[in-house]
Design a protein around this motif. Structure first.
Motif, PDB file in Angstrom:
ATOM      1  N   ASP A   1       6.168   5.921   6.720  1.00 10.48           N
ATOM      2  CA  ASP A   1       6.993   4.741   6.953  1.00 10.48           C
ATOM      3  C   ASP A   1       6.110   3.482   6.902  1.00 10.48           C
ATOM      4  O   ASP A   1       4.887   3.532   7.074  1.00 10.48           O
ATOM      5  CB  ASP A   1       7.677   4.851   8.319  1.00 10.48           C
ATOM      6  CG  ASP A   1       8.683   3.743   8.551  1.00 10.48           C
ATOM      7  OD1 ASP A   1       9.761   3.787   7.936  1.00 10.48           O
ATOM      8  OD2 ASP A   1       8.367   2.833   9.345  1.00 10.48           O
ATOM      9  N   SER A   2       6.735   2.347   6.691  1.00 11.46           N
ATOM     10  CA  SER A   2       5.995   1.095   6.534  1.00 11.46           C
ATOM     11  C   SER A   2       5.621   0.445   7.871  1.00 11.46           C
ATOM     12  O   SER A   2       5.068  -0.658   7.873  1.00 11.46           O
ATOM     13  CB  SER A   2       6.834   0.093   5.733  1.00 11.46           C
ATOM     14  OG  SER A   2       8.077  -0.150   6.386  1.00 11.46           O
ATOM     15  N   THR A   3       5.881   1.111   8.988  1.00  9.61           N
ATOM     16  CA  THR A   3       5.577   0.509  10.286  1.00  9.61           C
ATOM     17  C   THR A   3       4.092   0.214  10.454  1.00  9.61           C
ATOM     18  O   THR A   3       3.699  -0.856  10.940  1.00  9.61           O
ATOM     19  CB  THR A   3       6.062   1.435  11.415  1.00  9.61           C
ATOM     20  OG1 THR A   3       7.464   1.660  11.268  1.00  9.61           O
ATOM     21  CG2 THR A   3       5.789   0.809  12.775  1.00  9.61           C
ATOM     22  N   ILE A   4       3.240   1.133  10.023  1.00 16.41           N
ATOM     23  CA  ILE A   4       1.809   0.942  10.183  1.00 16.41           C
ATOM     24  C   ILE A   4       1.315  -0.226   9.342  1.00 16.41           C
ATOM     25  O   ILE A   4       0.438  -1.006   9.761  1.00 16.41           O
ATOM     26  CB  ILE A   4       1.051   2.253   9.831  1.00 16.41           C
ATOM     27  CG1 ILE A   4      -0.433   2.077  10.131  1.00 16.41           C
ATOM     28  CG2 ILE A   4       1.286   2.647   8.397  1.00 16.41           C
ATOM     29  CD1 ILE A   4      -1.213   3.374   9.977  1.00 16.41           C
ATOM     30  N   ALA A   5       1.896  -0.390   8.140  1.00 18.47           N
ATOM     31  CA  ALA A   5       1.503  -1.523   7.289  1.00 18.47           C
ATOM     32  C   ALA A   5       1.964  -2.849   7.896  1.00 18.47           C
ATOM     33  O   ALA A   5       1.247  -3.856   7.829  1.00 18.47           O
ATOM     34  CB  ALA A   5       2.076  -1.350   5.890  1.00 18.47           C
ATOM     35  N   LEU A   6       3.134  -2.885   8.503  1.00 21.81           N
ATOM     36  CA  LEU A   6       3.621  -4.116   9.132  1.00 21.81           C
ATOM     37  C   LEU A   6       2.799  -4.474  10.366  1.00 21.81           C
ATOM     38  O   LEU A   6       2.544  -5.660  10.625  1.00 21.81           O
ATOM     39  CB  LEU A   6       5.097  -3.951   9.493  1.00 21.81           C
ATOM     40  CG  LEU A   6       6.059  -3.819   8.301  1.00 21.81           C
ATOM     41  CD1 LEU A   6       7.478  -3.548   8.787  1.00 21.81           C
ATOM     42  CD2 LEU A   6       6.019  -5.074   7.448  1.00 21.81           C
ATOM     43  N   MET A   7       2.389  -3.469  11.131  1.00 23.08           N
ATOM     44  CA  MET A   7       1.522  -3.754  12.275  1.00 23.08           C
ATOM     45  C   MET A   7       0.184  -4.317  11.813  1.00 23.08           C
ATOM     46  O   MET A   7      -0.349  -5.263  12.424  1.00 23.08           O
ATOM     47  CB  MET A   7       1.311  -2.479  13.092  1.00 23.08           C
ATOM     48  CG  MET A   7       2.534  -2.009  13.833  1.00 23.08           C
ATOM     49  SD  MET A   7       2.193  -0.512  14.797  1.00 23.08           S
ATOM     50  CE  MET A   7       3.770  -0.276  15.609  1.00 23.08           C
ATOM     51  N   ALA A   8      -0.372  -3.738  10.758  1.00 24.25           N
ATOM     52  CA  ALA A   8      -1.631  -4.265  10.229  1.00 24.25           C
ATOM     53  C   ALA A   8      -1.441  -5.673   9.664  1.00 24.25           C
ATOM     54  O   ALA A   8      -2.343  -6.520   9.755  1.00 24.25           O
ATOM     55  CB  ALA A   8      -2.167  -3.325   9.150  1.00 24.25           C
ATOM     56  N   LEU A   9      -0.275  -5.952   9.082  1.00 21.10           N
ATOM     57  CA  LEU A   9       0.018  -7.299   8.595  1.00 21.10           C
ATOM     58  C   LEU A   9       0.047  -8.304   9.738  1.00 21.10           C
ATOM     59  O   LEU A   9      -0.501  -9.416   9.623  1.00 21.10           O
ATOM     60  CB  LEU A   9       1.356  -7.296   7.858  1.00 21.10           C
ATOM     61  CG  LEU A   9       1.890  -8.663   7.415  1.00 21.10           C
ATOM     62  CD1 LEU A   9       0.955  -9.313   6.406  1.00 21.10           C
ATOM     63  CD2 LEU A   9       3.300  -8.526   6.840  1.00 21.10           C
ATOM     64  N   THR A  10       0.673  -7.950  10.837  1.00 22.10           N
ATOM     65  CA  THR A  10       0.701  -8.838  12.004  1.00 22.10           C
ATOM     66  C   THR A  10      -0.698  -9.129  12.516  1.00 22.10           C
ATOM     67  O   THR A  10      -1.035 -10.283  12.840  1.00 22.10           O
ATOM     68  CB  THR A  10       1.549  -8.201  13.115  1.00 22.10           C
ATOM     69  OG1 THR A  10       2.882  -7.995  12.640  1.00 22.10           O
ATOM     70  CG2 THR A  10       1.595  -9.087  14.342  1.00 22.10           C
ATOM     71  N   ALA A  11      -1.531  -8.083  12.584  1.00 22.86           N
ATOM     72  CA  ALA A  11      -2.904  -8.276  13.051  1.00 22.86           C
ATOM     73  C   ALA A  11      -3.693  -9.177  12.104  1.00 22.86           C
ATOM     74  O   ALA A  11      -4.484 -10.025  12.550  1.00 22.86           O
ATOM     75  CB  ALA A  11      -3.599  -6.924  13.194  1.00 22.86           C
TER      76      ALA A  11
ATOM     77  N   ALA B   1       8.547   1.617   0.557  1.00 24.50           N
ATOM     78  CA  ALA B   1       8.738   2.693   1.526  1.00 24.50           C
ATOM     79  C   ALA B   1      10.215   2.893   1.861  1.00 24.50           C
ATOM     80  O   ALA B   1      10.690   4.041   1.942  1.00 24.50           O
ATOM     81  CB  ALA B   1       7.950   2.384   2.795  1.00 24.50           C
ATOM     82  N   GLN B   2      10.967   1.792   2.030  1.00 25.22           N
ATOM     83  CA  GLN B   2      12.376   1.935   2.399  1.00 25.22           C
ATOM     84  C   GLN B   2      13.228   2.392   1.234  1.00 25.22           C
ATOM     85  O   GLN B   2      14.116   3.262   1.388  1.00 25.22           O
ATOM     86  CB  GLN B   2      12.888   0.600   2.946  1.00 25.22           C
ATOM     87  CG  GLN B   2      12.150   0.097   4.176  1.00 25.22           C
ATOM     88  CD  GLN B   2      12.200   1.080   5.335  1.00 25.22           C
ATOM     89  OE1 GLN B   2      13.180   1.811   5.518  1.00 25.22           O
ATOM     90  NE2 GLN B   2      11.148   1.114   6.131  1.00 25.22           N
TER      91      GLN B   2
END
Length: 357
Positions: free
Chosen positions: A127-137, A162-163
């Motif tokens: 899922d793209s959740t890990i990529a979005l968290m890294a984007l926020t960081a 991913a979606q």
């Protein structure tokens, strides 16, 4: 020139700029990389000091691992257990338990963490959740327009892939299809999966959800960055205020010391001037006494008067020399030098008057 006649020493602007930069570096605000702005030629921070908390890292790692594992578990249902694709899915599930640990490096290496997260989502069925968290960081820790635009574009692309990839899988292996499926239908209930929406609606919904997730991640990163920059500006302002207060205290102390030194100089000059004048008067009196004593008494009295005259002359020279040294040693104090010259002139005048008498 200052208030007591001292000459001000000019400070080189380049040296002043270097000293100011060194003071900011030592103010305790953390390491900050600076770069020159292309439009204003002024230093703009690129690395933003963001505090990383342990509990936040734990929550992010757990959520990222769970979403990656759930996405992989759904995707593996379309493969037979004796196929190579199923073995690949098992490997992806095992890897999903540790892939979230990438986020632990987001504070020191935010750019590398974001790139690794995007590659993991594209290569593995995550899922793209890990990529979005890294984007926020990354957005929170880098104050660079080019990096921000590129990171948002890359994060949006990875999220959409991913979606949409999930919506293109068979209904039994897709999370989005299960969201729009009729309850109590599917292979686990012994019936076919009944969809409450068509494929187009599911894909559009997934795209809209991906864009919303991207917007939330972007706004969260920018908000964290703005708060960090505000804290940094506050820390710099506090350091500047403390420095100004320290400089004011130093200036007040210096002014007090200068006033005391000026008063001491005046007192010393006055005392030495009186000493020189008294010595000159004593010399004149002794010479007069020596002249009169020759006709009254023997030469012994004249010799004694002569010795008194020599002694007073020595006292006058010592006093005049002490007066010169006391004022010349005051680091270019022209006012005191003027007083020295005036005192010496007065001494000479009194000496000449006494000699005339």
């Amino acid at each position: 020139m200052d208030g007591i006649g001292r000459k001000a020493i000019p400070v080189c602007p380049l040296r002043r700029a270097k000293r100011t930069e060194e003071q900011w570096r030592l103010s305790g605000t953390g390491p900050i990389m600076v770069a020159m702005s292309e439009t204003t030629n002024s230093p703009a921070p690129i690395e933003v000091p963001v505090r990383t908390r342990i509990w936040q890292s734990v929550v992010m790692v757990v959520c990222a691992d769970f979403m990656c594992m759930a996405q992989t578990a759904f995707a593996s249902q379309r493969f037979d257990q004796d196929s190579a694709a199923y073995v690949w899915m098992v490997f992806c599930v095992l890897l999903s338990f540790v892939v979230g640990l990438l986020l632990l490096a987001r504070s020191r290496y935010p750019h590398a963490t974001f790139v690794a997260a995007c590659v993991a989502v594209l290569v593995f069925p995550y899922d793209s959740t890990i990529a979005l968290m890294a984007l926020t960081a990354l957005l929170a820790r880098r104050n660079d327009t080019r990096t921000t635009v590129r990171a948002i574009a890359a994060g949006g692309f990875v999220t959409l892939v991913a979606q949409v990839r999930d919506t293109l899988r068979p209904p039994e292996a897709s999370i989005w299809h299960m969201v729009f499926a009729k309850p109590d239908t599917g292979s686990q209930y012994g019936t076919d999966l009944v969809m409450l929406a068509d494929e187009r609606t599911i894909v559009v919904t997934a795209v809209v959800a991906a864009l919303l997730e991207l917007a939330i991640a972007t706004l969260a990163g920018l908000h964290i960055r703005s708060r960090a920059l505000a804290s940094l500006a506050t820390a710099k302002a506090d350091a500047a205020d403390a420095q100004v207060a320290q400089l004011k205290t130093a200036i007040d102390s210096q002014q007090l010391a200068d006033a005391i030194a000026a008063e001491a100089h005046d007192t010393l000059a006055h005392s030495l001037s009186l000493l020189a004048l008294n010595a000159s008067a004593l010399q004149a009196e002794s010479k007069k006494l020596a002249a009169e004593a020759g006709s009254l008494d023997a030469g012994q009295l004249a010799g004694q008067a002569s010795r008194i005259a020599d002694k007073t002359e020595e006292i006058r020279k010592q006093a005049a020399g002490a007066l010169d040294e006391a004022h010349i040693s005051s680091a270019g104090d022209r006012l005191c030098m003027g007083r020295v010259q005036m005192a010496r002139l007065v001494c000479l005048l009194y000496t000449s008057d006494a000699a005339d008498e």
